[in-house]
Structure formats: C-alpha cells, structure tokens
Write a protein that holds these residues in place. Structure first.
Motif, PDB file in Angstrom:
ATOM      1  N   VAL A  63     -72.151 104.810 -53.107  1.00  0.00           N
ATOM      2  CA  VAL A  63     -73.233 105.326 -53.943  1.00  0.00           C
ATOM      3  C   VAL A  63     -74.560 104.855 -53.371  1.00  0.00           C
ATOM      4  N   VAL A  64     -75.470 105.799 -53.181  1.00  0.00           N
ATOM      5  CA  VAL A  64     -76.813 105.491 -52.700  1.00  0.00           C
ATOM      6  C   VAL A  64     -77.821 106.099 -53.674  1.00  0.00           C
ATOM      7  N   GLN A  65     -79.057 105.693 -53.553  1.00  0.00           N
ATOM      8  CA  GLN A  65     -80.111 106.312 -54.343  1.00  0.00           C
ATOM      9  C   GLN A  65     -80.587 107.573 -53.628  1.00  0.00           C
ATOM     10  N   ALA A  66     -80.425 108.711 -54.275  1.00  0.00           N
ATOM     11  CA  ALA A  66     -80.791 109.969 -53.634  1.00  0.00           C
ATOM     12  C   ALA A  66     -82.269 110.003 -53.269  1.00  0.00           C
ATOM     13  N   LYS A  67     -83.111 109.347 -54.062  1.00  0.00           N
ATOM     14  CA  LYS A  67     -84.543 109.378 -53.776  1.00  0.00           C
ATOM     15  C   LYS A  67     -84.885 108.635 -52.487  1.00  0.00           C
ATOM     16  N   ASP A  68     -83.958 107.785 -52.008  1.00  0.00           N
ATOM     17  CA  ASP A  68     -84.177 107.093 -50.736  1.00  0.00           C
ATOM     18  C   ASP A  68     -83.944 108.014 -49.545  1.00  0.00           C
ATOM     19  N   ILE A  69     -83.176 109.093 -49.767  1.00  0.00           N
ATOM     20  CA  ILE A  69     -82.720 109.916 -48.644  1.00  0.00           C
ATOM     21  C   ILE A  69     -83.235 111.349 -48.708  1.00  0.00           C
ATOM     22  N   LEU A  70     -82.975 112.030 -49.822  1.00  0.00           N
ATOM     23  CA  LEU A  70     -83.172 113.471 -49.867  1.00  0.00           C
ATOM     24  C   LEU A  70     -84.596 113.935 -49.624  1.00  0.00           C
ATOM     25  N   PRO A  71     -85.642 113.264 -50.138  1.00  0.00           N
ATOM     26  CA  PRO A  71     -86.995 113.758 -49.844  1.00  0.00           C
ATOM     27  C   PRO A  71     -87.280 113.802 -48.357  1.00  0.00           C
ATOM     28  N   ARG A  72     -86.664 112.891 -47.607  1.00  0.00           N
ATOM     29  CA  ARG A  72     -86.916 112.820 -46.176  1.00  0.00           C
ATOM     30  C   ARG A  72     -86.022 113.794 -45.406  1.00  0.00           C
ATOM     31  N   PHE A  73     -84.758 113.902 -45.831  1.00  0.00           N
ATOM     32  CA  PHE A  73     -83.817 114.706 -45.074  1.00  0.00           C
ATOM     33  C   PHE A  73     -83.838 116.185 -45.449  1.00  0.00           C
ATOM     34  N   SER A  74     -84.568 116.538 -46.496  1.00  0.00           N
ATOM     35  CA  SER A  74     -84.665 117.956 -46.842  1.00  0.00           C
ATOM     36  C   SER A  74     -85.311 118.749 -45.715  1.00  0.00           C
ATOM     37  N   GLU A  75     -86.097 118.071 -44.873  1.00  0.00           N
ATOM     38  CA  GLU A  75     -86.729 118.716 -43.732  1.00  0.00           C
ATOM     39  C   GLU A  75     -85.963 118.461 -42.432  1.00  0.00           C
ATOM     40  N   ASN A  76     -84.858 117.741 -42.533  1.00  0.00           N
ATOM     41  CA  ASN A  76     -84.138 117.363 -41.307  1.00  0.00           C
ATOM     42  C   ASN A  76     -82.635 117.317 -41.562  1.00  0.00           C
ATOM     43  N   TRP A  77     -82.091 118.445 -42.022  1.00  0.00           N
ATOM     44  CA  TRP A  77     -80.673 118.475 -42.341  1.00  0.00           C
ATOM     45  C   TRP A  77     -79.787 118.402 -41.105  1.00  0.00           C
ATOM     46  N   GLU A  78     -80.381 118.581 -39.920  1.00  0.00           N
ATOM     47  CA  GLU A  78     -79.593 118.473 -38.696  1.00  0.00           C
ATOM     48  C   GLU A  78     -79.015 117.072 -38.536  1.00  0.00           C
ATOM     49  N   VAL A  79     -79.661 116.073 -39.128  1.00  0.00           N
ATOM     50  CA  VAL A  79     -79.118 114.707 -39.089  1.00  0.00           C
ATOM     51  C   VAL A  79     -77.751 114.679 -39.767  1.00  0.00           C
ATOM     52  N   PHE A  80     -77.648 115.358 -40.913  1.00  0.00           N
ATOM     53  CA  PHE A  80     -76.358 115.478 -41.590  1.00  0.00           C
ATOM     54  C   PHE A  80     -75.426 116.369 -40.780  1.00  0.00           C
ATOM     55  N   ARG A  81     -75.937 117.509 -40.356  1.00  0.00           N
ATOM     56  CA  ARG A  81     -75.118 118.487 -39.650  1.00  0.00           C
ATOM     57  C   ARG A  81     -74.472 117.888 -38.411  1.00  0.00           C
ATOM     58  N   GLN A  82     -75.199 117.026 -37.715  1.00  0.00           N
ATOM     59  CA  GLN A  82     -74.704 116.415 -36.484  1.00  0.00           C
ATOM     60  C   GLN A  82     -73.964 115.102 -36.728  1.00  0.00           C
ATOM     61  N   GLY A  83     -73.796 114.716 -37.983  1.00  0.00           N
ATOM     62  CA  GLY A  83     -73.045 113.503 -38.293  1.00  0.00           C
ATOM     63  C   GLY A  83     -73.701 112.236 -37.780  1.00  0.00           C
ATOM     64  N   ARG A  84     -75.022 112.203 -37.798  1.00  0.00           N
ATOM     65  CA  ARG A  84     -75.729 111.012 -37.313  1.00  0.00           C
ATOM     66  C   ARG A  84     -75.858 110.000 -38.452  1.00  0.00           C
ATOM     67  N   ILE A  85     -74.709 109.625 -38.975  1.00  0.00           N
ATOM     68  CA  ILE A  85     -74.622 108.702 -40.107  1.00  0.00           C
ATOM     69  C   ILE A  85     -73.857 107.464 -39.651  1.00  0.00           C
ATOM     70  N   ILE A  86     -74.428 106.305 -39.893  1.00  0.00           N
ATOM     71  CA  ILE A  86     -73.804 105.039 -39.491  1.00  0.00           C
ATOM     72  C   ILE A  86     -73.573 104.196 -40.741  1.00  0.00           C
ATOM     73  N   ILE A  87     -72.341 103.794 -40.949  1.00  0.00           N
ATOM     74  CA  ILE A  87     -71.979 102.961 -42.098  1.00  0.00           C
ATOM     75  C   ILE A  87     -71.715 101.544 -41.599  1.00  0.00           C
ATOM     76  N   VAL A  88     -72.394 100.582 -42.184  1.00  0.00           N
ATOM     77  CA  VAL A  88     -72.209  99.180 -41.800  1.00  0.00           C
ATOM     78  C   VAL A  88     -71.303  98.524 -42.827  1.00  0.00           C
ATOM     79  N   LEU A  89     -70.144  98.070 -42.367  1.00  0.00           N
ATOM     80  CA  LEU A  89     -69.172  97.401 -43.221  1.00  0.00           C
ATOM     81  C   LEU A  89     -69.072  95.938 -42.827  1.00  0.00           C
ATOM     82  N   GLN A  90     -68.439  95.182 -43.667  1.00  0.00           N
ATOM     83  CA  GLN A  90     -68.339  93.745 -43.461  1.00  0.00           C
ATOM     84  C   GLN A  90     -66.920  93.298 -43.765  1.00  0.00           C
TER      85      GLN A  90
END
Length: 309
Positions: free
Chosen positions: A269-296
C-alpha cells in the motif's frame, strides 16, 4: 602489554577480512530464497538446484559406462530438484507455480520440457564425509555433481504466470484533480518503493494499491512482454542498490510503502498522492516496468532513511 598489540591487530584484521568476505552474501540474503532443494535469486529471477550421484559400491567398476551412468544420475537429480523448487515459486500473493499448473495442466508438460533442457553445469562434488582432502588417485573416482539453472524470464515466465492477469479488470486509482505542477516535478525515470520492515516477500507479480484499495500499479498496467522478459518489478535489498540499478535512471521517485496489502505478503500500500500526480504525465514508467521494490530480510537492520509519514 606490548605483546598483546600485535594479537589485537591480527584479530581486528581477521574480523575485517571476514566482514569483507561475507558482506556481499549478507547484502543479498533478503532476496535469495531457499525453496526446498532449490534456491531462487529474486534479483535475477534465476532458480538453481544441485544433484549428485550415489557413492559407487566397492565392487563397482569405474569404467566409462559406469561414469556415464553416474553423470546421468547427477543431472537427473539436479533437474528433479529444480522442478520441485519451481513449483514453490510465488506467482503472486495467492498462487504458486504449482497452483497455476493445477488450473492449467496443459502448461505443465511444456514447462517440464523447459526444465529438462535447462542449462546445467558440472560442479565440484562434495568431499566424502570425514575426509578433508582427496588424493590424486581419489580424483579419478570423483562422484559427479551438477547444478541446473532455470531463468524465470521469457517463455518460462509466460508458462508460470496466468495470461489473464495481464488483462485483469481492476478498480484503478484516479489521479487527483489538482495536477498543477511544473514540468520538472513530473520528470521521473522510475519508481522506487521502500517496503523494508513490512515482512514482504518477492513474487513474479507485484501490485501496489492506495489506501482505499484501488490499484496504483499491477500487471494490467505493464507491457506483457516486458513483464515476462524482464519482470514487472525488480527487487533490491537496499536503497543504495535500488538507486544504482539500471532501471532507476537519473531521476527516480522514491516513496515509502505504508503497509502490506490485506492478506498478502507480496503486494503493498502506497499513498496515491505521492505517485499519481507525477506519473499521470509519464505512464511509460509503468508500461516499461521501471519499478523497484526494496525488501529487507526479516530481523534485519532498522529502517532509518525517513519516517513513515
């Protein structure tokens, strides 16, 4: 007193050597998972398993045909262990590969064939119990051992991930109406999600939700080909590793996962307001799977980079 200083120095030197030697293994241990007789490296999405032939009986002739039988036995055992480990790989929070194959049995035969033809290499066999060294004559009687390797990319991933997931209908989180931001604030090359300390686990499919349970990122938002070939997310065990990854690019957006999604150890769970306002203009980041999850790793160091809120 003077005689103790060299001893202390030597002890510190050995300690530093051990730390330098083993720290790379510790750093990635959160993403190296034991799956029975196999091991999964979630950073590379590579599964490996080893197999070794039986110790020959004293009366067994170490002839060429006997050696071939042992080699075949070691390879078969390595690939059997690989298959057993593959069945335990998490597809998402609800399914393992075994669950997928039970609902899609037609995939099982093709996936088995890929495992049986997977990459395999000769490895140094384990020394006999109670023996620390082998004589030159013993080396001619080494027990064959092999390591099989299977990449969960491309066709292998396609057979393990249900195809309908890439087209699933979900309730998507909508970007906030107020999107008045300058162009620089909308320029991001990737999304890094710090999910340390939440007890999360890696999987072939990862989803991000907002606090209302609406989807922020999931398989239907990423290119299927990229999701299968490269993975819809990449996992790292530290923020430093995440920032240095090639997917991060020059301007990664870093956010904190607030919690795990209900009843799941693989979704966050993330705060949508941290992401969506910025990525609404750059959905290619999602489309290209440029997502990095840091686990511990569970029980690892305390997260101190920044607070939750």
């Amino acid at each position: 007193m003077r005689t103790r200083k060299p001893l202390i120095g030597t002890g510190v030197g050995w300690a530093m050597a051990l730390i330098l030697c083993f720290s790379p293994a510790w750093a990635g241990s959160a993403l190296i998972e034991d799956l029975g007789a196999a091991r999964m490296d979630w950073q590379t999405r590579t599964l490996t398993a080893s197999g070794q032939a039986d110790t020959p009986q004293p009366e067994m002739d170490i002839a060429q045909d006997a050696s071939q039988i042992q080699t075949r036995q070691a390879k078969l055992r390595a690939r059997k262990a690989l298959w057993q480990g593959l069945l335990r790989v998490r597809v998402d929070g609800d399914q393992t590969v075994k669950d997928v194959l039970q609902s899609r049995p037609e995939r099982s035969e093709e996936l088995r064939e890929l495992v049986q033809t997977s990459s395999i290499q000769d490895i140094a066999p384990e020394p006999p119990t109670g023996s620390s060294r082998q004589t030159s004559s013993d080396r001619t009687k080494e027990i064959p051992a092999y390591r099989a390797r299977f990449s969960l990319s491309g066709r292998g991933a396609a057979l393990c991930i249900p195809s309908q997931l890439w087209y699933e209908e979900t309730d998507l989180a909508a970007p906030p109406e107020n999107r008045s931001q300058d162009a620089a604030s909308r320029t991001f090359t990737s999304l890094i999600v710090d999910a340390r300390g939440l007890g999360g686990k890696p999987a072939l499919v990862c989803r991000l939700f907002d606090r209302q349970g609406k989807l922020v990122y999931g398989p239907s938002l990423v290119s299927r080909q990229i999701g299968e070939d490269q993975g819809m997310v990449v996992y790292k065990s530290s923020m430093h590793q995440a920032r240095a990854d090639s997917r991060a690019g020059k301007y990664p957006l870093e956010v904190r996962a607030r919690s795990r999604h209900a009843h799941s150890r693989t979704d966050f769970v993330v705060q949508a307001k941290d992401i969506l306002p910025r990525f609404s203009e750059n959905w290619e980041v999602f489309r290209q799977g440029r997502i990095i999850i840091v686990l511990q790793q569970e029980g690892g160091e305390q997260v101190v980079e920044y607070p939750l809120d």
